[in-house]
Design a protein around this motif. Structure first.
Motif, PDB file in Angstrom:
ATOM      1  N   SER A  81       2.033   1.169  12.869  1.00 42.55           N
ATOM      2  CA  SER A  81       3.493   1.163  12.704  1.00 42.55           C
ATOM      3  C   SER A  81       3.952   1.689  11.346  1.00 42.55           C
ATOM      4  O   SER A  81       5.134   1.635  11.044  1.00 42.55           O
ATOM      5  CB  SER A  81       4.102  -0.231  12.933  1.00 42.55           C
ATOM      6  OG  SER A  81       3.838  -0.671  14.234  1.00 42.55           O
ATOM      7  N   CYS A  82       3.066   2.219  10.526  1.00 43.09           N
ATOM      8  CA  CYS A  82       3.452   2.866   9.259  1.00 43.09           C
ATOM      9  C   CYS A  82       4.172   4.169   9.593  1.00 43.09           C
ATOM     10  O   CYS A  82       3.697   4.946  10.407  1.00 43.09           O
ATOM     11  CB  CYS A  82       2.210   3.148   8.436  1.00 43.09           C
ATOM     12  SG  CYS A  82       2.425   4.264   7.029  1.00 43.09           S
ATOM     13  N   ARG A  83       5.330   4.392   8.963  1.00 39.51           N
ATOM     14  CA  ARG A  83       6.104   5.622   9.208  1.00 39.51           C
ATOM     15  C   ARG A  83       6.075   6.566   8.003  1.00 39.51           C
ATOM     16  O   ARG A  83       6.954   7.405   7.860  1.00 39.51           O
ATOM     17  CB  ARG A  83       7.547   5.271   9.574  1.00 39.51           C
ATOM     18  CG  ARG A  83       7.861   5.208  11.054  1.00 39.51           C
ATOM     19  CD  ARG A  83       7.042   4.193  11.796  1.00 39.51           C
ATOM     20  NE  ARG A  83       7.557   3.966  13.136  1.00 39.51           N
ATOM     21  CZ  ARG A  83       7.915   2.772  13.592  1.00 39.51           C
ATOM     22  NH1 ARG A  83       7.769   1.696  12.848  1.00 39.51           N
ATOM     23  NH2 ARG A  83       8.377   2.635  14.814  1.00 39.51           N
ATOM     24  N   CYS A  84       5.093   6.416   7.124  1.00 36.06           N
ATOM     25  CA  CYS A  84       4.991   7.341   5.997  1.00 36.06           C
ATOM     26  C   CYS A  84       4.632   8.735   6.493  1.00 36.06           C
ATOM     27  O   CYS A  84       4.078   8.906   7.574  1.00 36.06           O
ATOM     28  CB  CYS A  84       3.894   6.885   5.035  1.00 36.06           C
ATOM     29  SG  CYS A  84       4.279   5.354   4.171  1.00 36.06           S
ATOM     30  N   ARG A  85       4.961   9.737   5.651  1.00 34.40           N
ATOM     31  CA  ARG A  85       4.584  11.110   5.960  1.00 34.40           C
ATOM     32  C   ARG A  85       4.065  11.782   4.698  1.00 34.40           C
ATOM     33  O   ARG A  85       4.239  11.270   3.591  1.00 34.40           O
ATOM     34  CB  ARG A  85       5.813  11.901   6.457  1.00 34.40           C
ATOM     35  CG  ARG A  85       6.183  11.566   7.885  1.00 34.40           C
ATOM     36  CD  ARG A  85       7.335  12.420   8.362  1.00 34.40           C
ATOM     37  NE  ARG A  85       8.578  12.053   7.720  1.00 34.40           N
ATOM     38  CZ  ARG A  85       9.341  12.898   7.034  1.00 34.40           C
ATOM     39  NH1 ARG A  85       8.972  14.157   6.888  1.00 34.40           N
ATOM     40  NH2 ARG A  85      10.463  12.501   6.488  1.00 34.40           N
TER      41      ARG A  85
ATOM     42  N   PRO B 224      -0.863   7.296   8.974  1.00 33.34           N
ATOM     43  CA  PRO B 224      -0.394   5.973   8.541  1.00 33.34           C
ATOM     44  C   PRO B 224      -1.485   5.161   7.839  1.00 33.34           C
ATOM     45  O   PRO B 224      -2.673   5.360   8.116  1.00 33.34           O
ATOM     46  CB  PRO B 224      -0.005   5.322   9.875  1.00 33.34           C
ATOM     47  CG  PRO B 224      -0.912   5.962  10.882  1.00 33.34           C
ATOM     48  CD  PRO B 224      -1.121   7.377  10.419  1.00 33.34           C
ATOM     49  N   THR B 225      -1.066   4.250   6.950  1.00 34.72           N
ATOM     50  CA  THR B 225      -2.027   3.370   6.294  1.00 34.72           C
ATOM     51  C   THR B 225      -2.273   2.113   7.110  1.00 34.72           C
ATOM     52  O   THR B 225      -3.178   1.348   6.808  1.00 34.72           O
ATOM     53  CB  THR B 225      -1.539   2.917   4.908  1.00 34.72           C
ATOM     54  OG1 THR B 225      -0.335   2.156   5.077  1.00 34.72           O
ATOM     55  CG2 THR B 225      -1.279   4.100   3.985  1.00 34.72           C
ATOM     56  N   HIS B 226      -1.428   1.902   8.107  1.00 34.04           N
ATOM     57  CA  HIS B 226      -1.537   0.710   8.966  1.00 34.04           C
ATOM     58  C   HIS B 226      -0.776   1.004  10.253  1.00 34.04           C
ATOM     59  O   HIS B 226       0.081   1.892  10.268  1.00 34.04           O
ATOM     60  CB  HIS B 226      -0.938  -0.514   8.263  1.00 34.04           C
ATOM     61  CG  HIS B 226       0.483  -0.294   7.793  1.00 34.04           C
ATOM     62  ND1 HIS B 226       1.571  -0.446   8.619  1.00 34.04           N
ATOM     63  CD2 HIS B 226       0.976   0.130   6.596  1.00 34.04           C
ATOM     64  CE1 HIS B 226       2.677  -0.161   7.940  1.00 34.04           C
ATOM     65  NE2 HIS B 226       2.349   0.191   6.713  1.00 34.04           N
TER      66      HIS B 226
ATOM     67  N   VAL C 285       0.841  -1.202   0.000  1.00 37.62           N
ATOM     68  CA  VAL C 285       0.000   0.000   0.000  1.00 37.62           C
ATOM     69  C   VAL C 285       0.879   1.255   0.000  1.00 37.62           C
ATOM     70  O   VAL C 285       0.721   2.148  -0.844  1.00 37.62           O
ATOM     71  CB  VAL C 285      -0.931   0.017   1.238  1.00 37.62           C
ATOM     72  CG1 VAL C 285      -1.802   1.260   1.227  1.00 37.62           C
ATOM     73  CG2 VAL C 285      -1.785  -1.246   1.283  1.00 37.62           C
ATOM     74  N   CYS C 286       1.807   1.308   0.943  1.00 35.55           N
ATOM     75  CA  CYS C 286       2.645   2.503   1.077  1.00 35.55           C
ATOM     76  C   CYS C 286       3.565   2.657  -0.131  1.00 35.55           C
ATOM     77  O   CYS C 286       3.803   3.778  -0.603  1.00 35.55           O
ATOM     78  CB  CYS C 286       3.458   2.420   2.365  1.00 35.55           C
ATOM     79  SG  CYS C 286       2.403   2.405   3.833  1.00 35.55           S
ATOM     80  N   GLY C 287       4.086   1.528  -0.647  1.00 39.45           N
ATOM     81  CA  GLY C 287       4.940   1.587  -1.829  1.00 39.45           C
ATOM     82  C   GLY C 287       4.196   2.169  -3.019  1.00 39.45           C
ATOM     83  O   GLY C 287       4.753   2.943  -3.804  1.00 39.45           O
TER      84      GLY C 287
HETATM   85 ZN   LIG Z   1       3.424   3.565   5.299  1.00 35.26          ZN
END
Ligand SMILES: [Zn+2]
Length: 226
Positions: A217-221, A213-215, A177-179
């Motif tokens: 522990s997701c670290r996206c920003r 986050p999408t889940h 998802v994040c990718g």
């Molecule tokens: Zn993420």
């Protein structure tokens, strides 16, 4: 001459995570020092809520700075800054975990045989629940820090009329998802939809409402773009 702090937003978020976890684990350790029970866990609900709230506030500050540091002289597009609420509140999330854990610990204790001489080295079910509680609270704090950071970045970017770009952590292996979201952009005030790509589930985590986050522990920003 003062030296400006050279920490990146990612490092500041890491520091917020570490601080929150230290506080949370200390609260839990103190709570069960006199004995493990559901009541002992419930007694620190307010303290845990306070620790996670403070952590989320630090995340919010980092998320706001991501926008404001590059926005000097930029005029607001909206008269007032409207802060986007988190998908779920800190209070509700902490309460849900603590009440669930209290039930699990009580039923684990109730199910334990009074005489444990036959199994001297096995870990008790209640101790397993306690270890799980520590992990769940750690992950919850991480999630709230990052939800708050995204809320701030989104709100300030909308205020200033800036677009947003999704960025995954370079040092981490992003999930499907994040990718798929990495590098995508949305206009000011809009959120991100499910990227709908092969390998991406049609239904994403319920806590995802268009911002990282999408889940858990997701670290996206998200970062602002002109
Ligand atoms: Zn993420």
């Amino acid at each position: 001459m003062t030296t400006p702090t050279q920490t990146t937003p990612a490092q500041q978020l890491d520091a917020a995570e570490a601080q929150a976890d230290a506080e949370i684990q200390a609260i839990i350790t103190a709570a069960v020092a006199a004995g493990l029970s559901g009541a002992a866990v419930l007694a620190v609900l307010a303290a845990l809520t306070g620790a996670v709230s403070a952590a989320a506030q630090r995340g919010f500050t980092v998320g706001a700075q991501i926008v404001l540091q590059g926005a000097a002289g930029r005029r607001a597009r909206m008269r007032q800054l409207v802060v986007e609420p988190l998908p779920t509140t800190v209070e509700a999330d902490v309460r849900a975990v603590v009440e669930d854990v209290a039930r699990r610990i009580d039923s684990a204790i109730a199910g334990e045989p009074p005489d444990t001489t036959t199994a001297p080295v096995t870990v008790s079910p209640a101790a397993v629940e306690l270890a799980r509680f520590r992990r769940r609270m750690r992950i919850l704090a991480i999630t709230k820090i990052h939800q708050a950071a995204s809320s701030a970045t989104y709100s300030y970017a909308r205020w200033l009329g800036l677009d947003l770009e999704w960025v995954t952590r370079r040092d981490g292996k992003a999930c499907a998802v994040c990718g798929a979201l990495n590098g995508r952009r949305v206009p000011s005030g809009e959120k991100f939809a499910n990227p709908r790509r092969p390998g991406v589930p049609r239904k994403l985590w319920a806590g995802f409402e268009g911002l990282p986050p999408t889940h858990p522990s997701c670290r996206c920003r998200v970062i602002p773009r002109t």
